[in-house]
Design an enzyme around this catalytic site. Sequence first.
Site, PDB file in Angstrom:
ATOM      1  N   ASP A   1      31.385  40.461  47.672  1.00 26.22           N
ATOM      2  CA  ASP A   1      31.177  39.025  47.521  1.00 26.22           C
ATOM      3  C   ASP A   1      30.515  38.707  46.178  1.00 26.22           C
ATOM      4  OD1 ASP A   1      32.146  38.634  50.061  1.00 26.22           O
ATOM      5  OD2 ASP A   1      30.146  38.676  50.997  1.00 26.22           O
TER       6      ASP A   1
HETATM    7  N1  URA Z   1      30.149  42.817  53.609  1.00 27.78           N
HETATM    8  C1  URA Z   1      29.820  41.568  53.206  1.00 27.78           C
HETATM    9  O1  URA Z   1      29.459  40.730  54.005  1.00 27.78           O
HETATM   10  N2  URA Z   1      29.915  41.278  51.897  1.00 27.78           N
HETATM   11  C2  URA Z   1      30.271  42.173  50.949  1.00 27.78           C
HETATM   12  O2  URA Z   1      30.319  41.848  49.765  1.00 27.78           O
HETATM   13  C3  URA Z   1      30.608  43.466  51.391  1.00 27.78           C
HETATM   14  C4  URA Z   1      30.532  43.751  52.727  1.00 27.78           C
END
Ligand code: URA
Length: 239
Positions: free
Chosen positions: A102
């Site tokens: 993310d």
């Molecule tokens: N899980 C999440 O919620 N976000 C990420 O970036 C990776 C795994």
Amino acid sequence: MERLQKVMAHAGVASRRKSEEIIEQGRVKVNGEVVTELGTKVSVNDEITVDEVPLTREQKVYILLNKPRETISTVDDPKDRDTVIDMVEGIEERIYPVGRLDWDTTGALLLTNDGELSYKLTHPSFEFPKTYVVKANGHMRKKEGTFLEKGIKLDGKMTAPAKVNILSYDRRTNSTMVRITLHEGRNHQVKNMFKEIGYPVDKLTRESFGFLSIDKLQSGEWRHLTPHEVKQLEQMVNE
Ligand code: URA
């Protein structure tokens, strides 16, 4: 001589399976002739085009990046935000991230132009381990960690067994540090799992991607994988 679909995958066109579809659709020419036969073998001297675009046989590149916050895990961003590719200067090859982190997640992200390896590493059946360190809001106890380990329901489907360690609790900020290893990669999975049990994620870092850890890389730093690491990855996905 190598199979056409393998050469295409190595050149970063698409995964081997997707390359097969592209061949069958009649979009590939070898020395000017359309080829739809999947077993076709080609040599380095053959000229290959896909949709009339010549295939450049790039060197394969494998990079481990410690992704900073506020970067997007795509090659281009229509909103012109910083991408993870912007972090890696001086690389001519068309690399792209293997899976996604993310915008506000930091940590280990593999970048490559090896379509086949990327496809295998991200395929759900492969169960490649990924370890995250989570700063979760609230005082999370061992019992709740066990819920996550056994699996919880997200979007009507149980999560796969995970490994969870509660690292510490900070009373001042009322937050718990937790290490979790997952063997699957659904969208926003860590955040959704913690939210589901009542401990929303404040900060998320991917500490390691399989055996590749970011412990020697500062935020935004990257390094090439060693030939041995590449071989290890290939062995793992081909087992
Ligand atoms: N899980 C999440 O919620 N976000 C990420 O970036 C990776 C795994």
